[in-house]
Design a protein around this motif. Sequence first.
Motif: not given
Length: 285
Positions: A105, A277-278
């Motif tokens: 991330t 990535g969230r």
Amino acid sequence: MKAHGLAGEIVGHAKSAETRATALEIGFVDRVAATAAEAVVGADLVVLAVPVGAMGAVAAEIGPHLAPGATVTDVGSVKQAVIDAVAPHMPEGVHFVAGHPIAGTEHSGPRSGFATLFVNRWWLLTPAPGTDPAATLRLRQLCEGMGAKVDEMDAAHHDLVLAVTSHTPHLIAYTMVGVADDLRRVTDSEVIQYSAAGFRDFTRIAASDPTMWRDVFLTNKEATLDILGRFTEELFALQRAIRLGDGDHLHAYFTRTRAIRRGIIEAGQDTAAPDFGRVQPPAGE
Ligand SMILES: NC(=O)C1=CN([C@@H]2O[C@H](COP(=O)(O)OP(=O)(O)OC[C@H]3O[C@@H](n4cnc5c(N)ncnc54)[C@H](O)[C@@H]3O)[C@@H](O)[C@H]2O)C=CC1
Ligand SMILES: O=C(O)C(=O)Cc1ccc(O)cc1
């Protein structure tokens, strides 16, 4: 590794005492050591997780303290430069297998790690020719034990692929957010206020660690410049089409790119999409 019971004792080291204290407090590691040299004593596996530009110095520090037969790996985003920097410091009988989990991330530090980070993500291993296959296999099984899908490839090939899929896109995101920031002075923050999802994703990516990304571009220079060159050529062609009002060119280009995306979905290769990535770090970060 802890969540899946894949390691006996996990010993951590970070430069700052504060980071070491946090890692211990949240149970990220079993024990911390004040130096990298001390941390590796007696270890079966050593994982280097520092910015790519710092890998060589850390390898030089730990080299003399590694146990015979130990495996050393890394998680750096660039592979050839890491192999060049680390391998010379590995003593005879120590196996160095470079690696890169394609998972993360924009957040840094021990609080940003979470046990499911690698589930269903690719973890690329780039063992140099002549590396002990048994060491590579053990590492592969460890990555798979954390839920990752593992592939092996040549380091230079890895760096080119990642320049396309990760490094250049990050640079574009940084640039776009920089452009918007310039504009903000004119539009009084409307850019941020009304940003559509695409731009919000750019701002998320542009919040990534500056040291880490500086090192990626300094160490994957050739491949990134190659892809950037191709990118700017295409961009200029689209710019020209807009200037000339060449709708056919724009329509044909966007039709081609849409077909690529649909092809990826149909081939079932978009496993990273739903939350890529969230994933939010734990509260408090
Ligand atoms: N953040 C991400 O999404 C991903 C990062 N990577 C790679 O993983 C590696 C580590 O990144 P993160 O875990 O995100 O970073 P991080 O910021 O969470 O951890 C980096 C650690 O390196 C230490 N460090 C920094 N400079 C150092 C130096 N000069 N000498 C010794 N130690 C130093 C810091 O004290 C910190 O403990 C990088 O090589 C990066 O390219 C790979 C995949 C995803
Ligand atoms: O946050 C994101 O979207 C990422 O792209 C994470 C990431 C960063 C660096 C890598 O080498 C691999 C994955």
